[in-house]
Design an enzyme around this catalytic site. Structure first.
Site, PDB file in Angstrom:
ATOM      1  N   LYS A  52     -10.023  -1.724  10.396  1.00  0.00           N
ATOM      2  CA  LYS A  52     -10.106  -2.925   9.557  1.00  0.00           C
ATOM      3  C   LYS A  52     -10.780  -4.082  10.307  1.00  0.00           C
ATOM      4  O   LYS A  52     -11.130  -5.086   9.684  1.00  0.00           O
ATOM      5  CB  LYS A  52      -8.702  -3.386   9.122  1.00  0.00           C
ATOM      6  CG  LYS A  52      -7.880  -2.323   8.413  1.00  0.00           C
ATOM      7  CD  LYS A  52      -8.394  -1.998   7.028  1.00  0.00           C
ATOM      8  CE  LYS A  52      -7.406  -1.068   6.318  1.00  0.00           C
ATOM      9  NZ  LYS A  52      -7.898  -0.613   5.018  1.00  0.00           N
ATOM     10  N   CYS A  94      -4.628   2.691  -3.813  1.00  0.00           N
ATOM     11  CA  CYS A  94      -3.386   3.088  -3.122  1.00  0.00           C
ATOM     12  C   CYS A  94      -2.289   2.055  -3.343  1.00  0.00           C
ATOM     13  O   CYS A  94      -1.477   1.794  -2.444  1.00  0.00           O
ATOM     14  CB  CYS A  94      -3.617   3.269  -1.614  1.00  0.00           C
ATOM     15  SG  CYS A  94      -4.713   4.633  -1.249  1.00  0.00           S
ATOM     16  N   ASP A  98       2.990  -5.259   7.175  1.00  0.00           N
ATOM     17  CA  ASP A  98       1.727  -4.528   7.160  1.00  0.00           C
ATOM     18  C   ASP A  98       0.609  -5.558   7.245  1.00  0.00           C
ATOM     19  O   ASP A  98       0.396  -6.323   6.292  1.00  0.00           O
ATOM     20  CB  ASP A  98       1.624  -3.700   5.870  1.00  0.00           C
ATOM     21  CG  ASP A  98       0.290  -2.969   5.754  1.00  0.00           C
ATOM     22  OD1 ASP A  98       0.088  -2.268   4.747  1.00  0.00           O
ATOM     23  OD2 ASP A  98      -0.574  -3.116   6.643  1.00  0.00           O
ATOM     24  N   GLN A 119      -4.568  -6.008   5.972  1.00  0.00           N
ATOM     25  CA  GLN A 119      -5.522  -6.864   5.257  1.00  0.00           C
ATOM     26  C   GLN A 119      -5.553  -8.277   5.809  1.00  0.00           C
ATOM     27  O   GLN A 119      -6.255  -9.133   5.270  1.00  0.00           O
ATOM     28  CB  GLN A 119      -5.176  -6.897   3.760  1.00  0.00           C
ATOM     29  CG  GLN A 119      -5.311  -5.552   3.073  1.00  0.00           C
ATOM     30  CD  GLN A 119      -6.699  -4.946   3.232  1.00  0.00           C
ATOM     31  OE1 GLN A 119      -7.693  -5.658   3.346  1.00  0.00           O
ATOM     32  NE2 GLN A 119      -6.766  -3.618   3.244  1.00  0.00           N
ATOM     33  N   HIS A 179       0.867  -1.176   0.000  1.00  0.00           N
ATOM     34  CA  HIS A 179       0.000   0.000   0.000  1.00  0.00           C
ATOM     35  C   HIS A 179       0.910   1.235   0.000  1.00  0.00           C
ATOM     36  O   HIS A 179       2.036   1.176   0.506  1.00  0.00           O
ATOM     37  CB  HIS A 179      -0.844  -0.055   1.278  1.00  0.00           C
ATOM     38  CG  HIS A 179      -1.915   0.961   1.375  1.00  0.00           C
ATOM     39  ND1 HIS A 179      -1.666   2.276   1.731  1.00  0.00           N
ATOM     40  CD2 HIS A 179      -3.259   0.884   1.184  1.00  0.00           C
ATOM     41  CE1 HIS A 179      -2.811   2.944   1.756  1.00  0.00           C
ATOM     42  NE2 HIS A 179      -3.798   2.120   1.437  1.00  0.00           N
TER      43      HIS A 179
END
Lengths: 407, 150
Positions: free
Chosen positions: A222, A362, A196, A199, A118
């Site tokens: 999220k 993004c 990261d 997700q 991202h």
């Protein structure tokens, strides 16, 4: 509170009566359970933690500490002191980039960054690397979106000191094997791994110790927490060598006009008044998901992904990005429609009250690498239904026709 | 059969744009993009003595942006038989901007013509208005440069 039936879970999200929401990779809905806890905090318990000598403040301190423990438990951290609260993953990643950039040996280091990151996991590092004359090597995932050992090793040298990757790409949905990646990364002395988890935190089990992540970040929204709260997990070694990104109240033990003493982690990295509503909401979201059942959540989502992926692949003119297999799409399916721009697809679906995302997500460098000028992304969560997937597929089936493109 | 999402005129220009061409040479090449949605286009123009002789475009953009660009060139520039001055073209562009702002006069609408009038319906969708305006803003910047250099 119990959520034994799917109906009981779904009732927590009255907003879902208004639309078919398939943009969960962008943000998940906030259950009433979380909203109530946030509201109750501000209405009955509002105070700054860590500062006051009165009960209300002490209770707020305890609330904050308990939230930290809950997050540590959720991601398998050894200690809650390794959990730093931030405004979100973007701030967490900027903090890491700044801290790691500060300690670089000018011109002697390299960083490896996956191109499917991202923008929030790309730009802070690329910019800091540029400012500190650090060479950046690209990690290129394969056509399924996987960061393979071969691809990773190609980007590493004995000078690499930082590797930045997504646990799950927000475009391909591929879930990377972080443990295997960390094993390779840590063969290089003094090389740290940044993961990261935005997700993955809502869809996969996370254990930072097993994974071997030195840094792990995610945003609370999220997983149904309010917007504006995020987590930065840091290994103890990283906490020791990183200088705080922001200075101010709370992160100091002592301040004099000409010097100051920084306090211990995690408060060292939390200057200013914390976002208590966000922190309460994050702990509550973790609680809620625990009450629903994390395994149950994963099962529900796996069962939704199968018809979503197979249904899309069966529609003429649609090309799915990433793997053909549902197990390699962690809640996400990105695709393009032949002859129809992603924005037009999204607007047509919007006219059927279906919410999907269109554009570069993004992740423009990644989509350019794949040779796409944007794509459409549908992303599910445990509260979506099979009927919603069917309606989505029906609408998708009519997209080309509605754009005047007849077979 | 499913109902068409856009009007027939917009779809025709979007799916079969008449002025889609990257010429081997063009005296002006103007690029425009909307960062937020990823639409981008390039306008190619032949300009001589303040007169626009020809124009075409290529784009990576949504149907509204592509259709709007094609309609714009159709209206502003006629290839081969009719040359228009940059100042005349600029007046047309500004009339379209007023159309999208909701401040167009009857004279503006007449000067734009019936097919461009279909784009007026886009005005009520804020997220698509900038798609419709992209080509016109790009054209305006290019025309202002032409006029300045005269």
């Amino acid at each position: 509170m119990r959520f034994d039936t799917f109906g009981a879970v779904r009732d927590q999200f009255p907003i879902l009566k208004n639309c078919i929401y398939l943009d969960n990779a962008a943000t998940q809905m906030r259950p009433e359970f979380v909203l109530k806890d946030v509201h109750d905090f501000y209405r009955h318990e509002n105070a700054n933690p860590y500062r006051g000598m009165y009960k209300l403040s002490e209770n707020a301190t305890e609330t904050c500490d308990s939230a930290r423990i809950a997050v540590a438990k959720k991601i398998g951290a050894e200690s809650s002191s390794q959990i730093v609260f931030t405004r979100g993953a973007t701030e967490s990643l900027n903090m890491i980039a700044c801290a790691e950039g500060e300690i670089s040996f000018y011109g002697k280091e390299e960083w490896a960054i996956s191109i499917d990151n991202h923008h929030s996991a790309l730009l802070p590092f690329v910019e800091r690397a540029d400012a500190n004359n650090i060479r950046v090597n690209k990690i290129i995932p394969n056509k399924n979106g996987e960061i393979t050992p071969k691809a990773l090793k190609k980007a590493l040298t004995d000078k690499t000191t930082l590797v930045v990757i997504p646990h799950v790409s927000n475009v391909s949905g591929f879930p990377n094997d972080i443990e295997a990646i960390a094993d390779i990364v840590h063969q290089i002395p003094h090389c740290a791994l940044v993961v990261d988890a935005c997700q993955s935190v809502g869809h996969l089990p996370i254990d930072v110790q097993e994974m071997g992540a030195d840094y792990l970040v995610f945003s609370g929204h999220k997983i149904g927490a309010p917007m504006g709260i995020g987590v930065l997990y840091m290994s103890k070694a990283c906490q020791d060598y990183c200088f705080p990104y922001q200075l101010g109240g709370e992160m100091v033990d002592e301040v004099h006009w000409d010097n100051f003493h920084v306090t211990d982690a995690p408060l060292k990295f939390e200057a200013g008044t914390p976002n208590m509503g966000g922190i309460v909401g994050l702990a509550s979201a973790i609680d809620f998901r625990s009450a629903v059942g994390e395994s149950r959540i994963r099962l529900l989502e796996r069962e939704l992904m199968k018809p979503l992926l197979s249904g899309l692949r069966a529609i003429p003119g649609i090309k799915v990005i990433g793997s053909p297999l549902p197990e390699f799409h962690t809640g996400i399916v990105s695709f393009v429609v032949d002859g129809v721009h992603p924005h037009d697809v999204a607007k047509i679906l919007d006219s059927d009250n279906i919410c999907v995302r269109a554009g570069y997500h993004c992740a423009q460098p990644y989509l350019e690498h794949l040779n796409y000028n944007g794509c459409v992304r549908a992303s599910v969560a445990y509260y979506n239904t099979h009927e919603e997937i069917e309606k989505f597929l029906e609408s998708m089936d009519a997209v080309r026709e509605r754009m005047g493109l007849f077979e | 059969m499913s109902k068409l999402f856009y009007g027939a005129e917009i779809l025709e220009h979007a799916n079969r744009p008449i002025h889609w061409k990257e010429p081997p040479e063009a005296s002006i090449k103007a690029h425009g993009s909307n960062a937020s949605c990823g639409d981008s286009l390039t306008l190619y123009m032949d300009v001589k003595g303040g007169m626009i002789l020809n124009a075409s475009f290529t784009a990576t953009a949504c149907a509204v942006a592509v259709a709007s660009c094609d309609m714009m060139i159709d209206r502003v520039v006629r290839d081969g038989t009719f040359h228009v001055s940059a100042k005349y073209a600029l007046n047309i562009v500004e009339a379209f901007e007023r159309l999208m702002d909701g401040t167009a006069t009857e004279k503006d609408k007449q000067s734009l013509g019936k097919s461009i009038a279909e784009l007026e319906s886009i005005r009520i969708m804020p997220s698509r208005k900038k798609c419709a305006l992209l080509a016109w803003k790009t054209m305006k910047n290019a025309l202002n440069e032409v006029i300045e250099n005269e």
